[in-house]
Design an enzyme around this catalytic site. Structure first.
Site, PDB file in Angstrom:
ATOM      1  N   LYS A  20       0.838  -1.199   0.000  1.00 14.16           N
ATOM      2  CA  LYS A  20       0.000   0.000   0.000  1.00 14.16           C
ATOM      3  C   LYS A  20       0.882   1.261   0.000  1.00 14.16           C
ATOM      4  O   LYS A  20       2.100   1.175   0.198  1.00 14.16           O
ATOM      5  CB  LYS A  20      -0.934  -0.053   1.218  1.00 14.16           C
ATOM      6  CG  LYS A  20      -1.886  -1.268   1.200  1.00 14.16           C
ATOM      7  CD  LYS A  20      -2.765  -1.296   2.444  1.00 14.16           C
ATOM      8  CE  LYS A  20      -3.651  -2.533   2.489  1.00 14.16           C
ATOM      9  NZ  LYS A  20      -4.465  -2.588   3.732  1.00 14.16           N
ATOM     10  N   PHE A  68     -15.156   2.506   7.352  1.00 13.00           N
ATOM     11  CA  PHE A  68     -13.791   2.876   6.963  1.00 13.00           C
ATOM     12  C   PHE A  68     -13.574   2.845   5.459  1.00 13.00           C
ATOM     13  O   PHE A  68     -12.473   3.142   4.980  1.00 13.00           O
ATOM     14  CB  PHE A  68     -12.772   1.971   7.672  1.00 13.00           C
ATOM     15  CG  PHE A  68     -12.927   0.493   7.387  1.00 13.00           C
ATOM     16  CD1 PHE A  68     -12.455  -0.074   6.214  1.00 13.00           C
ATOM     17  CD2 PHE A  68     -13.556  -0.332   8.314  1.00 13.00           C
ATOM     18  CE1 PHE A  68     -12.589  -1.432   5.957  1.00 13.00           C
ATOM     19  CE2 PHE A  68     -13.706  -1.697   8.074  1.00 13.00           C
ATOM     20  CZ  PHE A  68     -13.221  -2.245   6.884  1.00 13.00           C
ATOM     21  N   ARG A  96      -0.615 -15.029   3.865  1.00 18.31           N
ATOM     22  CA  ARG A  96      -1.424 -14.439   4.952  1.00 18.31           C
ATOM     23  C   ARG A  96      -0.732 -14.640   6.302  1.00 18.31           C
ATOM     24  O   ARG A  96      -0.730 -13.745   7.149  1.00 18.31           O
ATOM     25  CB  ARG A  96      -2.826 -15.083   4.992  1.00 18.31           C
ATOM     26  CG  ARG A  96      -3.708 -14.762   3.794  1.00 18.31           C
ATOM     27  CD  ARG A  96      -4.348 -13.389   3.864  1.00 18.31           C
ATOM     28  NE  ARG A  96      -5.383 -13.304   4.870  1.00 18.31           N
ATOM     29  CZ  ARG A  96      -6.223 -12.274   4.978  1.00 18.31           C
ATOM     30  NH1 ARG A  96      -6.156 -11.249   4.118  1.00 18.31           N
ATOM     31  NH2 ARG A  96      -7.124 -12.233   5.925  1.00 18.31           N
ATOM     32  N   THR A 102      -5.140  -8.379  10.538  1.00 17.37           N
ATOM     33  CA  THR A 102      -5.498  -7.033  10.065  1.00 17.37           C
ATOM     34  C   THR A 102      -4.943  -5.929  10.974  1.00 17.37           C
ATOM     35  O   THR A 102      -4.431  -4.924  10.487  1.00 17.37           O
ATOM     36  CB  THR A 102      -7.033  -6.924   9.951  1.00 17.37           C
ATOM     37  OG1 THR A 102      -7.488  -8.000   9.120  1.00 17.37           O
ATOM     38  CG2 THR A 102      -7.443  -5.603   9.316  1.00 17.37           C
ATOM     39  N   ARG A 113       3.324  -7.226   9.079  1.00 16.22           N
ATOM     40  CA  ARG A 113       2.633  -6.153   9.824  1.00 16.22           C
ATOM     41  C   ARG A 113       3.164  -6.044  11.252  1.00 16.22           C
ATOM     42  O   ARG A 113       3.296  -4.942  11.785  1.00 16.22           O
ATOM     43  CB  ARG A 113       1.127  -6.394   9.820  1.00 16.22           C
ATOM     44  CG  ARG A 113       0.470  -6.085   8.472  1.00 16.22           C
ATOM     45  CD  ARG A 113      -0.981  -6.502   8.455  1.00 16.22           C
ATOM     46  NE  ARG A 113      -1.676  -6.126   7.229  1.00 16.22           N
ATOM     47  CZ  ARG A 113      -2.815  -6.679   6.823  1.00 16.22           C
ATOM     48  NH1 ARG A 113      -3.398  -7.633   7.543  1.00 16.22           N
ATOM     49  NH2 ARG A 113      -3.384  -6.292   5.696  1.00 16.22           N
ATOM     50  N   ASN A 123      -1.588  -0.377   7.560  1.00 14.38           N
ATOM     51  CA  ASN A 123      -1.017  -1.716   7.798  1.00 14.38           C
ATOM     52  C   ASN A 123      -0.225  -2.266   6.615  1.00 14.38           C
ATOM     53  O   ASN A 123       0.010  -3.458   6.507  1.00 14.38           O
ATOM     54  CB  ASN A 123      -2.099  -2.687   8.295  1.00 14.38           C
ATOM     55  CG  ASN A 123      -3.192  -2.938   7.283  1.00 14.38           C
ATOM     56  OD1 ASN A 123      -3.119  -2.450   6.151  1.00 14.38           O
ATOM     57  ND2 ASN A 123      -4.203  -3.698   7.650  1.00 14.38           N
TER      58      ASN A 123
HETATM   59  P1  IDP Z   1      -7.050  -7.650   5.609  1.00 13.86           P
HETATM   60  O1  IDP Z   1      -6.325  -6.566   4.845  1.00 13.86           O
HETATM   61  O2  IDP Z   1      -6.235  -8.108   6.800  1.00 13.86           O
HETATM   62  O3  IDP Z   1      -7.496  -8.792   4.737  1.00 13.86           O
HETATM   63  P2  IDP Z   1      -9.818  -6.671   5.751  1.00 13.86           P
HETATM   64  O4  IDP Z   1     -10.742  -6.955   6.874  1.00 13.86           O
HETATM   65  O5  IDP Z   1     -10.099  -7.292   4.419  1.00 13.86           O
HETATM   66  O6  IDP Z   1      -8.344  -6.997   6.269  1.00 13.86           O
HETATM   67  O7  IDP Z   1      -9.785  -5.081   5.588  1.00 13.86           O
HETATM   68  C1  IDP Z   1      -9.181  -4.509   4.461  1.00 13.86           C
HETATM   69  C2  IDP Z   1      -8.384  -3.308   4.889  1.00 13.86           C
HETATM   70  O8  IDP Z   1      -9.290  -2.314   5.379  1.00 13.86           O
HETATM   71  C3  IDP Z   1      -7.394  -3.540   6.028  1.00 13.86           C
HETATM   72  O9  IDP Z   1      -6.175  -4.070   5.605  1.00 13.86           O
HETATM   73  C4  IDP Z   1      -7.249  -2.141   6.582  1.00 13.86           C
HETATM   74  O10 IDP Z   1      -6.340  -1.387   5.783  1.00 13.86           O
HETATM   75  C5  IDP Z   1      -8.646  -1.569   6.402  1.00 13.86           C
HETATM   76  N1  IDP Z   1      -9.427  -1.725   7.626  1.00 13.86           N
HETATM   77  C6  IDP Z   1     -10.033  -2.825   8.097  1.00 13.86           C
HETATM   78  N2  IDP Z   1     -10.661  -2.599   9.249  1.00 13.86           N
HETATM   79  C7  IDP Z   1     -10.438  -1.297   9.529  1.00 13.86           C
HETATM   80  C8  IDP Z   1     -10.831  -0.444  10.600  1.00 13.86           C
HETATM   81  O11 IDP Z   1     -11.491  -0.857  11.554  1.00 13.86           O
HETATM   82  N3  IDP Z   1     -10.417   0.847  10.507  1.00 13.86           N
HETATM   83  C9  IDP Z   1      -9.657   1.329   9.485  1.00 13.86           C
HETATM   84  N4  IDP Z   1      -9.274   0.552   8.456  1.00 13.86           N
HETATM   85  C10 IDP Z   1      -9.657  -0.736   8.486  1.00 13.86           C
END
Ligand code: IDP
Length: 161
Positions: A20, A68, A96, A102, A113, A123
């Site tokens: 990212k 978000f 993963r 996350t 991470r 992240n």
């Molecule tokens: P992942 O990237 O670990 O697969 P996902 O739940 O698919 O996680 O969420 C996608 C992305 O959305 C995350 O990597 C993060 O950048 C963002 N994200 C997820 N949950 C939150 C949150 O609660 N606040 C802000 N950003 C979030």
């Protein structure tokens, strides 16, 4: 047939990895790519681009109702990302595990991470969560001609079979 849990004789499972804009701006491209390469995975697709809103929204379509979502799309379109296709045995699930969870603060040290980030909104990396998502995401970010098909000469030093 292959799946993330089935050993694949050709070791050809592919996953979509994306660094990212925070990773790119923090000059972590080499650090992160090298972890996959050192592990034994092959980079078969790689490019730097600033995604359009349409592409970012399509990528994260499953989150479009989440609070978000807008911030996530704003962030992803704010600067360059590195779009990567990684290939190798069980690539989706292993990537993963290497990435962590996350929330960076819940990610173990040793994970990408867990070693390199703090905040869920920063992240640094994305990795497909299933073989099916990987197929969809690779198709979204890459044209078929942008992905190479090759077998490194050290294959037998990475895989017994
Ligand atoms: P992942 O990237 O670990 O697969 P996902 O739940 O698919 O996680 O969420 C996608 C992305 O959305 C995350 O990597 C993060 O950048 C963002 N994200 C997820 N949950 C939150 C949150 O609660 N606040 C802000 N950003 C979030």
């Amino acid at each position: 047939p292959t799946s993330s849990t089935t050993l694949n004789a050709d070791s050809k499972e592919r996953t979509y990895i994306m660094l990212k804009p925070d990773a790119v701006n923090r000059r972590l491209i080499g650090e992160i790519l090298s972890r996959f390469e050192k592990r034994g995975y092959n980079v078969v697709g790689l490019k730097v681009l600033t995604p359009s809103r349409e592409l970012a929204e399509a990528h994260y379509a499953e989150h479009k109702e989440r609070p978000f979502f807008k911030g996530l799309v704003d962030f992803l379109t704010s600067g360059p990302v590195v779009a990567i296709v990684i290939e190798g045995d069980n690539a989706v699930a292993t990537a993963r595990t290497m990435i962590g969870v996350t929330k960076p603060q819940a990610s173990a040290p040793g994970t990408i991470r867990g070693d390199l980030s703090i905040d869920v909104g920063r992240n640094i990396i994305h990795g497909s969560d299933s073989v099916e998502s990987a197929r969809r995401e690779i198709g979204l970010w890459f044209r078929p001609v942008e992905i190479v098909d090759f077998k490194p000469v050290d294959h037998a030093w990475v895989y017994e079979k």
